[in-house]
Design a protein around this motif. Structure first.
Motif, PDB file in Angstrom:
ATOM      1  N   GLU A 372      -0.450  18.008  31.311  1.00  0.00           N
ATOM      2  CA  GLU A 372      -1.133  18.296  32.567  1.00  0.00           C
ATOM      3  C   GLU A 372      -2.578  18.738  32.327  1.00  0.00           C
ATOM      4  N   LEU A 373      -2.826  19.400  31.206  1.00  0.00           N
ATOM      5  CA  LEU A 373      -4.205  19.757  30.845  1.00  0.00           C
ATOM      6  C   LEU A 373      -5.039  18.491  30.651  1.00  0.00           C
ATOM      7  N   LEU A 374      -4.508  17.520  29.926  1.00  0.00           N
ATOM      8  CA  LEU A 374      -5.236  16.282  29.666  1.00  0.00           C
ATOM      9  C   LEU A 374      -5.478  15.504  30.959  1.00  0.00           C
ATOM     10  N   LYS A 375      -4.470  15.472  31.830  1.00  0.00           N
ATOM     11  CA  LYS A 375      -4.640  14.797  33.128  1.00  0.00           C
ATOM     12  C   LYS A 375      -5.753  15.471  33.937  1.00  0.00           C
ATOM     13  N   SER A 376      -5.748  16.795  33.945  1.00  0.00           N
ATOM     14  CA  SER A 376      -6.762  17.528  34.710  1.00  0.00           C
ATOM     15  C   SER A 376      -8.153  17.304  34.130  1.00  0.00           C
ATOM     16  N   LEU A 381     -13.924  17.831  37.536  1.00  0.00           N
ATOM     17  CA  LEU A 381     -14.169  18.916  38.480  1.00  0.00           C
ATOM     18  C   LEU A 381     -14.193  18.395  39.912  1.00  0.00           C
ATOM     19  N   GLY A 382     -14.793  19.153  40.814  1.00  0.00           N
ATOM     20  CA  GLY A 382     -14.723  18.867  42.245  1.00  0.00           C
ATOM     21  C   GLY A 382     -15.042  17.449  42.650  1.00  0.00           C
ATOM     22  N   HIS A 383     -16.110  16.880  42.101  1.00  0.00           N
ATOM     23  CA  HIS A 383     -16.493  15.505  42.405  1.00  0.00           C
ATOM     24  C   HIS A 383     -16.261  14.594  41.207  1.00  0.00           C
ATOM     25  N   GLY A 384     -15.331  15.011  40.355  1.00  0.00           N
ATOM     26  CA  GLY A 384     -14.993  14.199  39.196  1.00  0.00           C
ATOM     27  C   GLY A 384     -15.891  14.419  37.993  1.00  0.00           C
ATOM     28  N   THR A 752     -23.397  10.062  34.788  1.00  0.00           N
ATOM     29  CA  THR A 752     -22.858  10.157  36.149  1.00  0.00           C
ATOM     30  C   THR A 752     -24.000  10.101  37.151  1.00  0.00           C
ATOM     31  N   CYS A 753     -23.861   9.248  38.133  1.00  0.00           N
ATOM     32  CA  CYS A 753     -24.857   9.168  39.198  1.00  0.00           C
ATOM     33  C   CYS A 753     -24.632  10.309  40.170  1.00  0.00           C
ATOM     34  N   ARG A 754     -25.666  11.098  40.391  1.00  0.00           N
ATOM     35  CA  ARG A 754     -25.539  12.213  41.331  1.00  0.00           C
ATOM     36  C   ARG A 754     -25.544  11.732  42.774  1.00  0.00           C
ATOM     37  N   GLY A 755     -25.943  10.489  42.965  1.00  0.00           N
ATOM     38  CA  GLY A 755     -25.973   9.951  44.320  1.00  0.00           C
ATOM     39  C   GLY A 755     -24.613   9.518  44.821  1.00  0.00           C
ATOM     40  N   CYS A 756     -23.905   8.702  44.017  1.00  0.00           N
ATOM     41  CA  CYS A 756     -22.629   8.163  44.490  1.00  0.00           C
ATOM     42  C   CYS A 756     -21.441   8.535  43.622  1.00  0.00           C
ATOM     43  N   LYS A 759     -19.570   6.584  37.300  1.00  0.00           N
ATOM     44  CA  LYS A 759     -19.594   7.001  35.901  1.00  0.00           C
ATOM     45  C   LYS A 759     -19.625   5.772  35.008  1.00  0.00           C
ATOM     46  N   GLY A 760     -20.365   5.862  33.932  1.00  0.00           N
ATOM     47  CA  GLY A 760     -20.453   4.780  32.976  1.00  0.00           C
ATOM     48  C   GLY A 760     -21.746   4.907  32.197  1.00  0.00           C
TER      49      GLY A 760
END
Length: 806
Positions: A372-376, A381-384, A752-756, A759-760
């Motif tokens: 569950e730690l790895l899944k989390s 966080l809040g927006h991934g 991570t794009c702060r706009g949308c 991730k990549g």
């Protein structure tokens, strides 16, 4: 009659004017005489003062500057009394140095006030230096460093630090007598409960409480040390919380089943107390499993107080309890990660520099925690957002979570292996696969290898429920605490006391220059051999200097009172602390810690001697290896001398990567491959710009792990997005395991794009929304930072130069 003589003025260094004062000149000259042990000659002094005053009156149109007056005093003394002139020159130089100290500090503080983007404000990538509390922390840091250098350090150590021969880490915390870091025995803390400033905390009774209290321990103890904090066996320590939660859920679901059965019965059913059911469940200890294998055994045990429940109802209760426990564990791990990325433990929005080690608990409770730690961690966080803390370290252990045969099975079809379609021989190999997958997404966990010969503990026993006590655990940044002259060989309840770093490139530059001066007409091989001998001798002397300095600091640290560290000592976080009274000195309680002699710039040092680094030059590689062996010889000598845990550390240099380089470029000029960039390469690492394969880099660096017992790490830089091919990480873990790496990690870009939120790997603009507001997550020394913007200039330059390994 009134005087018609005009008032003379002189120009001060800050541009202001003040009246000419002959007595000040006279006083300065008299001090020079006294410093020379000579009785002042009043007539000569008066003669000098009159000459200067006469010169000033004859040139009223041009105001005399202070420096001009001092030059004139020097010149006059040289003619009248050369011996005293030398004393005056020394006195003048001393005043200049002291004045420069004050102005340097003021410039530094001015930069903090104006929130300049400079390397002082960006020295700690984990701190927001521009916030009010961050500014206060930085103010305190700079002033305290100055205080330490002037008043606490012996002159030779202060001079070596200021000159750039060595770097004494965490100078700002020196007066507080804190140690650097520690590994918690959470089992002990949770079993006994713990004390904080405002009261006591009982033993937790659910996985949520276990996880929450773990963050509180992190946060509270962080304020009593200047480095990081680590949990050495997170899975073992959290497992009892899962079991307690499972037991509660079973008892409550069984009671609910009885209520429903009683509601359908014509006769009223007397319900037992939930605690009575819980006690029976705890005694039976049914397996934590989704398919309820112990349903029949549990039904029989509760028959006396739950006679009306059928086997099917008990089975359903167990299945339901398992899922509820899994959900609670997931929420607990999610909360744990969120808290460690949001709870500030110090000024400047600093969250706890936290690390957790795990992977060897084969109980289903411990395994559930890690799953569950790895899944989390993947969910973020809040927006991934990728979590920065805790630094996660997977402990790779043969027969527990690793085997050659399991690796072969997984390599045949990584997707099937990850999906659970393949049966493995080792009980936790599936967690290793999950860890590789998670690291491909989120850069954590890193990997520590327990069966590398120097990481083994002869007392480790697979049947020992406390075997975690004998397993190496590491701080995420790389600090290693294991061997122990003052007690058990373990990481538990111990930490690093302090560490100091050698400027290795400077020693090499000096060695090469000395060799060339001795043999101006010799061939390059003769020059290099001579430089090597001089270099190794210098390494020995500098390591001895560091060892002496570390011992001086330890002798100062041990005078701290236990009440200065109420949580750490009062709760026996640092083992032995509980035996101290608040007014007792900590004394030899902290003697179990390590004293690290570090080094930086091995690659640059080898270029200084051989004109190329140790990646391709075998002689350079051997020389660097020999240099670190020489440091180990010094460590052995000082271990015998003081019975303290001296060690050699591959320094995790953040701000230091640029400090030494700037100083050496100013001193020696630009030397290609040595001082021509903004940074020195970390410790024994291959040059970040070197085009070598992943396997080559691991093979070249692995032998250095065995001789850096104070800590080390090897990185590999992947090209492209690791999440598209996580099987590569398993292959690299296998190579690290086979080659004898002690601690390693795998780097790859996470943007991570702060706009949308995309991730990549993002180059200039987000490919989805076109935004150029991008967070670029990278590893700095062993830990992550939220964005490259928070890095100092040297580390940004180093990251920019990192090549991808193929």
């Amino acid at each position: 009659m009134e005087s018609t003589e005009t008032t003379l003025y002189i120009l001060k260094r800050d541009g202001s004017e003040q009246p000419f004062d002959a007595d000040k000149i006279r006083s300065a000259i008299m001090k020079a005489y006294r410093a020379g042990g000579v009785r002042p000659d009043s007539s000569r002094i008066d003669l000098i003062v009159k000459r200067i005053e006469s010169f000033a009156r004859n040139n009223e149109g041009e105001k005399l500057a202070v420096e001009q007056i001092q030059d004139m005093v020097e010149e006059a003394l040289m003619g009248l009394d050369p011996f005293i002139a030398k004393k005056y020159i020394i006195y003048r130089e001393w005043r200049n140095v002291e004045r420069d100290k004050r102005t340097h500090l003021k410039r530094t503080l001015d930069g903090i006030v104006s929130i300049e983007k400079n390397d002082v404000n960006l020295s700690n990538a984990n701190m927001s230096a521009y916030t009010p509390s961050g500014q206060m922390m930085t103010f305190a840091s700079e002033v305290t460093k100055d205080y330490t250098l002037k008043y606490l350090l012996s002159n030779r150590f202060a001079r070596a630090h200021k000159n750039g021969d060595i770097h004494i880490h965490d100078l700002d915390y020196y007066p507080t007598k804190t140690t650097t870091c520690v590994q918690y025995d959470l089992e002990d803390i949770f079993t006994r409960g713990m004390w904080t400033k405002n009261g006591s905390v009982r033993t937790p009774q659910s996985i949520q409480s276990y996880a929450t209290l773990a963050t509180i321990v992190f946060q509270t103890n962080q304020n009593e040390q200047h480095g990081g904090q680590a949990i050495p066996a997170f899975d073992f320590f959290m497992a009892p919380g899962v079991r307690k939660t499972y037991t509660k859920h079973i008892a409550s679901t069984l009671l609910l089943a009885m209520e429903l059965t009683g509601a359908e019965s014509a006769e009223p059913v007397k319900l037992p107390e939930e605690k009575a059911i819980r006690d029976i469940v705890a005694a039976v200890a049914p397996a934590l499993s989704a398919d309820a294998p112990d349903a029949a055994r549990l039904k029989e045990a509760i028959a006396s107080i739950c006679p009306n429940l059928s086997l099917e109802e008990v089975k359903v209760s167990l299945e339901n309890s398992y899922e509820r426990t899994r959900l609670d564990t997931h929420q607990a791990m999610e909360g744990f990660i969120h808290n460690l990325n949001t709870m500030h433990s110090r000024g400047g929005n600093q969250v706890v520099f936290s690390s957790i080690n795990y992977g060897t608990d084969t109980s289903e409770e411990g395994r559930m925690v890690i799953r569950e730690l790895l899944k989390s961690t993947v969910e973020g966080l809040g927006h991934g957002e990728v979590p920065i803390f805790p630094i996660q370290i997977f402990k790779v252990k043969d027969g527990v979570n690793y085997s050659e045969e399991d690796c072969k099975k997984a390599m045949r079809s990584f997707d099937d292996a990850l999906a659970g379609k393949i049966k493995f021989d080792t009980p936790n190999f599936d967690l290793l696969l999950e860890s590789c997958y998670t690291s491909a997404k989120a850069l954590f966990p890193n990997f520590v290898f327990l069966d590398t010969p120097f990481n083994k503990n002869e007392k480790w026993n697979p049947d020992d429920p406390h075997r975690w006590y004998y397993e190496l655990a590491t701080m995420g940044c790389r600090t290693r605490v294991f061997e122990n002259l003052r007690g058990e060989k373990t990481s538990i309840g111990r930490g690093n006391t302090s560490f100091t770093t050698i400027n290795m490139p400077r020693l090499a530059i000096e060695a090469r220059r000395t060799a060339e001066e001795r043999y101006p007409d010799a061939d390059k091989h003769t020059i290099r051999n001579e430089a090597k001998c001089i270099f190794l001798d210098s390494v020995r002397h500098m390591a001895e200097l560091c060892a002496d300095q570390l011992y001086e600091r330890f002798s100062y640290q041990k005078t701290a009172l236990a009440r200065q560290f109420p949580f750490m000592m009062g709760n026996d976080v640092w083992k032995g602390g509980k035996n101290l009274q608040p007014t007792d000195q900590v004394g030899d309680v902290i003697a179990t810690g390590t004293l690290g002699i570090g080094f930086i710039g091995g690659h640059n040092a080898m270029v200084a001697i051989y004109d190329e680094g140790h990646a391709h030059n075998k002689e350079a590689w051997q020389t660097l290896y020999h240099a670190i062996e020489t440091m180990n010889d010094v460590v052995k000598e000082y271990k015998r001398k003081y019975n303290l845990n001296f060690s050699v550390l591959a320094t995790p240099a953040e701000g230091l990567a640029g400090r030494f380089t700037k100083m050496d470029r100013k001193k020696y000029g630009v030397i290609p491959g040595v001082t021509d960039l903004e940074y020195y390469v970390n410790s024994f690492h291959i040059d970040v710009k070197e085009e070598v394969s992943m396997v080559e880099k691991i093979k070249l660096e692995a032998p250095f792990h065995a001789i850096t017992g104070g800590g080390h790490i090897t990185y590999v830089e992947l090209d492209g997005e690791a999440k598209k091919n996580p099987s590569v990480l398993l292959k690299l873990v296998k190579v690290m395991h086979d080659e004898g790496i002690g601690y390693g990690s795998i780097n790859h870009p996470v943007d991570t794009c702060r706009g949308c939120g995309y991730k990549g790997v993002i180059f200039d603009k987000c490919p989805v929304c076109g935004s150029d507001n991008i967070t670029r997550l990278r590893r700095i020394t062993g830990y992550l930072t939220g964005s490259l913007e928070s890095w100092n200039s040297a580390k940004r330059a180093e990251e920019r130069d990192r090549v991808k390994h193929h």
